[in-house]
Design an enzyme around this catalytic site. Structure first.
Site, short mmCIF file in Angstrom:
data_model
loop_
_atom_site.label_atom_id
_atom_site.label_comp_id
_atom_site.label_asym_id
_atom_site.label_seq_id
_atom_site.Cartn_x
_atom_site.Cartn_y
_atom_site.Cartn_z
N ASP A 105 1.09 -1.18 -0.10
CA ASP A 105 0.09 0.00 -0.14
C ASP A 105 0.84 1.42 -0.16
O ASP A 105 2.05 1.12 0.67
CB ASP A 105 -0.85 0.01 1.17
CG ASP A 105 -2.06 -1.10 1.23
OD1 ASP A 105 -2.21 -1.57 0.13
OD2 ASP A 105 -2.61 -1.46 2.26
N ASP B 166 2.14 7.04 8.82
CA ASP B 166 2.79 5.54 8.82
C ASP B 166 4.47 5.77 8.82
O ASP B 166 4.82 5.16 9.64
CB ASP B 166 2.66 4.96 7.35
CG ASP B 166 0.98 4.41 7.11
OD1 ASP B 166 0.59 5.08 6.44
OD2 ASP B 166 0.59 3.61 8.04
N GLU C 50 6.72 -2.75 7.36
CA GLU C 50 5.86 -2.50 6.44
C GLU C 50 6.46 -1.39 5.47
O GLU C 50 6.07 -1.38 4.31
CB GLU C 50 4.38 -2.43 6.87
CG GLU C 50 3.34 -2.65 5.59
CD GLU C 50 3.11 -1.57 5.13
OE1 GLU C 50 2.64 -1.59 3.68
OE2 GLU C 50 3.20 -0.32 5.57
N GLU C 51 6.95 -0.75 6.39
CA GLU C 51 7.10 0.65 5.34
C GLU C 51 8.44 0.95 4.83
O GLU C 51 8.86 2.02 4.19
CB GLU C 51 7.35 1.99 6.67
CG GLU C 51 5.80 2.17 7.12
CD GLU C 51 4.82 2.26 6.14
OE1 GLU C 51 4.84 3.09 5.03
OE2 GLU C 51 3.49 1.99 6.32
N ASP D 202 4.31 -3.89 11.67
CA ASP D 202 3.43 -2.99 10.85
C ASP D 202 3.32 -1.76 11.81
O ASP D 202 2.53 -1.85 12.81
CB ASP D 202 2.10 -3.60 10.44
CG ASP D 202 1.30 -2.85 9.38
OD1 ASP D 202 1.71 -1.48 9.51
OD2 ASP D 202 0.32 -2.93 9.21
N LEU E 262 1.71 0.92 11.63
CA LEU E 262 0.48 1.69 11.95
C LEU E 262 -0.47 1.31 10.97
O LEU E 262 -0.83 1.72 9.90
CB LEU E 262 0.65 3.26 11.88
CG LEU E 262 -0.79 4.05 12.17
CD1 LEU E 262 -0.90 3.89 13.84
CD2 LEU E 262 -0.67 5.59 11.86
N ASP E 263 -1.32 0.20 11.42
CA ASP E 263 -2.01 -0.75 10.64
C ASP E 263 -3.32 0.05 10.61
O ASP E 263 -3.70 0.60 11.50
CB ASP E 263 -2.20 -1.96 11.11
CG ASP E 263 -3.33 -2.93 10.21
OD1 ASP E 263 -2.97 -3.19 9.18
OD2 ASP E 263 -4.58 -2.95 10.57
N GLU F 185 2.36 -8.87 9.90
CA GLU F 185 0.69 -9.01 10.17
C GLU F 185 0.15 -10.48 10.44
O GLU F 185 -0.13 -10.68 11.86
CB GLU F 185 0.02 -8.73 9.13
CG GLU F 185 0.26 -7.01 8.74
CD GLU F 185 -0.31 -6.33 7.72
OE1 GLU F 185 -0.77 -5.17 7.82
OE2 GLU F 185 -0.70 -7.34 6.64
#
Length: 395
Positions: free
Chosen positions: A121, A127, A150-151, A169, A171-172, A332
């Site tokens: 995403d 994030d 994730e970033e 992750d 800030l989901d 996740e």
């Protein structure tokens, strides 16, 4: 004609009624006496950790994460206790950031709107800030060799002698912030693989981050909602700690969480129904008509925030799912499946146990089904539950 005379009625003041004043408030739910943990059993073993509590049974003190994880509790070791203290600080900063009206603009989209190269995403400013907060705190802890996020396209090597690997992750659900819908942080912790120390930094960073979920030593999530809740496990059950804003501590409010063997709630985006495979449609149709193994009709609850949907499922039972190849295995699915199992539940991709799947890519995606063991077993019995049709969705 004489006007009627008003008759004064005496109304007793509640201040003079001993049954009404002072008001009797319910006890503070954050005040857990230590006898709640059944101190007579606190000198036994829990999982692979020894519990040796010398706490005063008459004390009204809070049980904090540090106390719970330290030598008076499950005793996970000094290094992990230090790491958690730095993680707590990061979570409190992110919680304040999410709730701050000054930083509300950080939740809005920015940039040219293009997807990043790994197919993840597109990141949003909030994030990125959360990612930087976590990275800074992990650096300051001195206990983390590598962080995979994730970033970031690749793992970030921090220090050669850090004993731990952290996947996260940061800030989901951040796309929900403008609507004040709950968000969360997900994290997992592994031991550093010392047999890889001689490899180049990039290679050992990636291999350390691609450990199977079965090798996790701790994991958790933080729910940023009406309360800020840290739910975590050190491999000896799942426990939730609520942030007490008066002291700044995460205090134990939900010890030894046990997910019900079966729930009556399913959580999924029903709007995708006609893109689902036949098996998943039959399963959902069956349980919401009360014709499944459990002879009661299920209800749907869907927030579209993974941490929030999973937290509710952990509390009430049932199943939370995303049948598409959408959620990430490493940071996740693995941490949340670890928590689900520690609470007596299950994590599945619809065919296999999540923690048994060997990651091959950092941002590897897969379907995810989390929840009560009986619900997951019934779901898997329908066979074809993974959605392969993915026409692309705007929201």
């Amino acid at each position: 004609m004489q006007s009627p005379t008003a008759t004064a009625t005496s109304i007793p003041s509640p201040l003079h009624n001993p049954n009404l004043f002072p008001p009797k408030f319910p006890p503070n739910p954050l005040l857990f006496r230590r006898q709640f943990f059944h101190p007579q059993t606190m000198n036994t073993s829990v999982g692979r950790f020894k519990i040796n509590s010398k706490a005063d049974n008459n004390s009204d003190a809070f049980v904090t994460v540090t106390e719970f994880a330290g030598k008076g509790g499950v005793d996970v070791g000094d290094d992990l206790v230090v790491l958690y203290s730095h993680l707590e600080y990061a979570f409190k900063r992110i919680a304040a950031l999410v709730a701050s009206p000054v930083n509300s603009s950080l939740g809005k989209s920015s940039g040219d709107g293009g997807d990043v190269g790994s197919g993840r995403d597109k990141p949003k400013p909030l994030d990125i800030v959360s990612n930087e907060i976590l990275l800074s705190c992990l650096r300051n802890s001195g206990k983390v060799a590598v962080m995979a996020s994730e970033e970031d396209d690749a793992p970030v090597w921090i220090t050669d002698d850090g004993p731990f690997v952290v996947v996260t992750d940061p800030l989901d659900g951040s796309r929900n912030i403008d609507a004040s819908i709950p968000t969360g942080t997900i994290f997992g912790i592994y031991n550093r693989l010392i047999e890889l120390d001689s490899l180049p930094v990039e290679e050992k960073g990636m291999l350390n981050s691609l450990q199977s979920g079965s090798r996790l030593i701790a994991a958790g999530y933080v729910l940023y909602s009406s309360a800020t809740i840290l739910c975590t496990s050190f491999g000896s059950g799942a426990h939730a700690f609520t942030l007490d804003h008066s002291t700044g501590d995460f205090v134990l409010t939900h010890p030894n969480i046990k997910i019900p063997p079966r729930g009556q709630i399913y959580s999924v985006n029903d709007a995708r129904y006609f893109d689902w495979p036949e098996g998943l449609r039959r399963y959902i149709d069956t349980i919401r008509q009360g014709k499944g193994v459990f002879p009661k009709k299920y209800s749907a609850r869907y927030i579209c925030s993974l941490v929030a949907d999973f937290h509710r499922t952990l509390m009430y039972g049932g199943v939370a799912m995303n049948p598409r190849h959408h959620l990430r295995l490493v940071y996740e699915a693995n941490p949340l499946s670890f928590l689900a199992e520690q609470a007596g539940g299950k994590g599945s991709d619809g065919k296999h146990r999540i923690l048994s799947i060997q990651p091959i890519k950092l941002h590897q995606r897969l379907p995810l089904f989390l929840g009560s063991p009986d619900d997951i077993d019934e779901l898997e019995s329908y066979g074809d539950v993974q959605q392969t049709v993915n026409p692309g969705y705007d929201v």
